[in-house]
Design a protein around this motif. Structure first.
Motif, short mmCIF file in Angstrom:
data_model
loop_
_atom_site.label_atom_id
_atom_site.label_comp_id
_atom_site.label_asym_id
_atom_site.label_seq_id
_atom_site.Cartn_x
_atom_site.Cartn_y
_atom_site.Cartn_z
N MET A 1 1.83 -86.15 -93.97
CA MET A 1 1.46 -87.26 -94.92
C MET A 1 0.86 -86.52 -96.40
O MET A 1 0.19 -87.33 -96.91
CB MET A 1 0.15 -87.98 -94.11
N PHE A 2 1.20 -85.24 -96.46
CA PHE A 2 0.38 -84.80 -97.66
C PHE A 2 1.04 -85.44 -99.20
O PHE A 2 0.38 -85.41 -100.19
CB PHE A 2 0.82 -83.27 -97.77
N TRP A 3 2.13 -86.06 -98.75
CA TRP A 3 2.86 -86.64 -99.90
C TRP A 3 2.24 -88.09 -100.51
O TRP A 3 2.19 -88.43 -101.66
CB TRP A 3 4.44 -87.15 -99.49
N VAL A 4 1.18 -88.55 -99.49
CA VAL A 4 0.51 -89.64 -99.92
C VAL A 4 -0.33 -89.41 -101.00
O VAL A 4 -0.68 -90.26 -101.81
CB VAL A 4 -0.30 -90.31 -98.68
N LEU A 5 -1.00 -88.22 -101.15
CA LEU A 5 -1.84 -87.80 -102.36
C LEU A 5 -1.01 -87.77 -103.62
O LEU A 5 -1.48 -88.30 -104.60
CB LEU A 5 -2.31 -86.44 -101.94
N PHE A 6 0.18 -87.45 -103.60
CA PHE A 6 1.20 -87.61 -104.87
C PHE A 6 1.27 -89.08 -105.04
O PHE A 6 1.35 -89.32 -106.19
CB PHE A 6 2.24 -86.78 -104.60
N LEU A 7 1.64 -89.70 -104.08
CA LEU A 7 1.67 -91.14 -104.35
C LEU A 7 0.47 -91.76 -105.04
O LEU A 7 0.48 -92.63 -105.95
CB LEU A 7 2.02 -91.88 -103.03
N LEU A 8 -0.65 -91.46 -104.40
CA LEU A 8 -2.03 -92.15 -105.02
C LEU A 8 -2.07 -91.73 -106.55
O LEU A 8 -2.71 -92.29 -107.27
CB LEU A 8 -3.07 -91.98 -104.19
N SER A 9 -1.71 -90.46 -106.69
CA SER A 9 -1.95 -89.88 -108.26
C SER A 9 -0.81 -90.69 -109.00
O SER A 9 -1.48 -91.29 -110.07
CB SER A 9 -1.51 -88.31 -107.89
N ALA A 10 0.11 -90.88 -108.60
CA ALA A 10 1.30 -91.93 -109.48
C ALA A 10 0.69 -93.09 -109.68
O ALA A 10 0.77 -93.66 -110.56
CB ALA A 10 2.53 -91.63 -108.51
N TRP A 11 0.18 -93.71 -108.67
CA TRP A 11 -0.42 -95.20 -108.91
C TRP A 11 -1.53 -94.98 -109.74
O TRP A 11 -1.73 -96.05 -110.67
CB TRP A 11 -0.81 -95.64 -107.48
N ALA A 12 -2.51 -93.96 -109.56
CA ALA A 12 -3.56 -93.90 -110.79
C ALA A 12 -3.00 -93.67 -112.01
O ALA A 12 -3.70 -94.53 -112.75
CB ALA A 12 -4.36 -92.73 -110.22
N VAL A 13 -2.08 -92.89 -112.53
CA VAL A 13 -1.60 -92.56 -113.79
C VAL A 13 -0.79 -93.74 -114.03
O VAL A 13 -1.06 -94.35 -115.43
CB VAL A 13 -0.37 -91.51 -113.69
N ALA A 14 -0.14 -94.41 -113.47
CA ALA A 14 0.56 -95.67 -113.82
C ALA A 14 -0.42 -96.95 -114.26
O ALA A 14 -0.19 -97.48 -115.14
CB ALA A 14 1.64 -96.15 -112.88
N GLY A 15 -1.04 -97.15 -113.02
CA GLY A 15 -2.01 -98.25 -113.44
C GLY A 15 -2.82 -98.09 -114.51
O GLY A 15 -3.34 -99.10 -115.13
N LEU A 16 -3.45 -96.64 -114.50
CA LEU A 16 -4.22 -96.67 -116.00
C LEU A 16 -3.74 -96.63 -117.28
O LEU A 16 -4.17 -97.36 -118.18
CB LEU A 16 -5.12 -95.18 -115.83
N ALA A 17 -2.37 -96.40 -117.47
CA ALA A 17 -1.71 -96.17 -118.57
C ALA A 17 -1.44 -97.91 -118.95
O ALA A 17 -1.57 -98.10 -120.06
CB ALA A 17 -0.38 -95.48 -118.42
N CYS A 18 -0.92 -98.60 -117.89
CA CYS A 18 -0.37 -100.03 -118.08
C CYS A 18 -1.82 -100.77 -118.35
O CYS A 18 -1.79 -101.61 -119.19
CB CYS A 18 0.15 -100.61 -116.91
N LEU A 19 -2.88 -100.54 -117.93
CA LEU A 19 -4.04 -101.21 -118.06
C LEU A 19 -4.40 -101.04 -119.58
O LEU A 19 -4.88 -101.86 -120.44
CB LEU A 19 -5.28 -100.76 -117.32
N ARG A 20 -4.61 -99.61 -120.23
CA ARG A 20 -4.74 -99.16 -121.45
C ARG A 20 -3.96 -100.01 -122.39
O ARG A 20 -4.31 -100.59 -123.48
CB ARG A 20 -4.95 -98.15 -121.53
N LEU A 21 -2.65 -100.09 -122.02
CA LEU A 21 -1.59 -100.93 -122.96
C LEU A 21 -2.03 -102.34 -122.93
O LEU A 21 -1.76 -102.87 -124.02
CB LEU A 21 -0.16 -100.58 -122.43
N CYS A 22 -2.37 -103.02 -121.89
CA CYS A 22 -2.67 -104.24 -122.10
C CYS A 22 -3.93 -104.57 -122.70
O CYS A 22 -4.01 -105.50 -123.55
CB CYS A 22 -2.93 -104.85 -120.50
N LEU A 23 -5.00 -103.77 -122.50
CA LEU A 23 -6.08 -103.95 -123.15
C LEU A 23 -5.90 -103.83 -124.86
O LEU A 23 -6.28 -104.43 -125.47
CB LEU A 23 -7.10 -102.81 -122.84
#
Length: 265
Positions: A1-23
């Motif tokens: 399940m170590f790959w889940v850490l990479f998935l969480l990192s991917a969600w964090a990067v994508a979500g933060l970037a999209c949020l900043r673009l929306c703002l």
């Protein structure tokens, strides 16, 4: 399940970037609603700043003075003052940047003129009128789009790393790839919506400023005079110059800048 850490990192990067673009899009819309720009007619300096920032203003000033034979721009990349009396703050900034000797390389003159008080005052006026993006575009839509593009690439990279890890047979790689496809779809969808709704993006101009620049270009296209030439330089940059000597002068400017940065490195 170590790959889940990479998935969480991917969600964090994508979500933060999209949020900043929306703002950034929300801020741009708020500025546009509060702006009073109906009767504002852009000057060439303002159009240059909205199209290319402070350096474009410096380029326009140099070209304008050269067209009036009050400044010589040699094909070797040197600027020579012919008339030391500047007609406005921008021209006085250029003459001051050249120095008392009356001659200097174009590259340092351009850099000094772009950082002058006259350009900063111009930027403040445009921001106050709702035509320019504050902070040099650092919080603008164009910067937000760049961050989302980087986030999309980062999600792909994290997904590839996760798939390269040794995995137990109970965790199929196809399923893991599908999980990473979700944050990737978020970033790509955000980019697609932004392109349909807001494109073209500008680092310097707000949507209202972009419309005024477009209107200025349309008015200039109907004539064939010196103002049309300068409008083209203001909006498109020095690469719009059709005169071989001027193009050569600014080509030396770019080479000088590259050599300067190489020496500093």
């Amino acid at each position: 399940m170590f790959w889940v850490l990479f998935l969480l990192s991917a969600w964090a990067v994508a979500g933060l970037a999209c949020l900043r673009l929306c703002l950034a899009a929300v801020r741009a819309a708020a500025v546009e609603l509060g702006a009073v720009v109906r009767e504002h007619t852009l000057t060439l300096y303002e159009a240059a700043f909205l199209s290319g920032g402070p350096r474009r203003v410096a380029d326009l000033t140099l070209v304008s003075m050269a067209r009036q034979r009050r400044l010589l721009l040699a094909h070797t990349g040197w600027a020579t003052v012919v008339d030391p009396r500047g007609r406005d703050d921008m021209e006085r900034s250029v003459i001051g940047a050249i120095g008392p000797g009356g001659q200097s390389r174009i590259a340092p003159v351009r850099a000094a003129a772009a950082a002058a008080d006259a350009v900063r005052s111009l930027a403040d006026r445009l921001v106050g009128a709702g035509l320019a993006v504050p902070d040099g575009g650092a919080r603008g839509i164009a910067a937000g789009v760049r961050r989302v593009r980087v986030a999309a690439v980062t999600v792909c990279a994290l997904g590839l790393v996760a798939l390269a890890l040794p995995l137990p047979a109970t965790e199929p790689r196809l399923l893991i790839a599908l999980w990473f496809a979700l944050p990737l779809a978020l970033t790509l969808g955000c980019l697609a919506i932004t392109r349909m709704e807001i494109h073209p993006y500008s680092r310097w101009a707000s949507p209202a400023g972009q419309r005024l620049v477009g209107a200025l270009v349309q008015r200039a296209d109907g004539t064939a005079d010196d103002r049309t030439f300068l409008t083209s330089v203001a909006v498109r940059g020095v690469h719009a110059i059709g005169e071989p000597d001027l193009r050569a002068a600014f080509a030396h400017r770019e080479k000088y800048a590259e050599d300067h940065w190489e020496r500093r490195a």
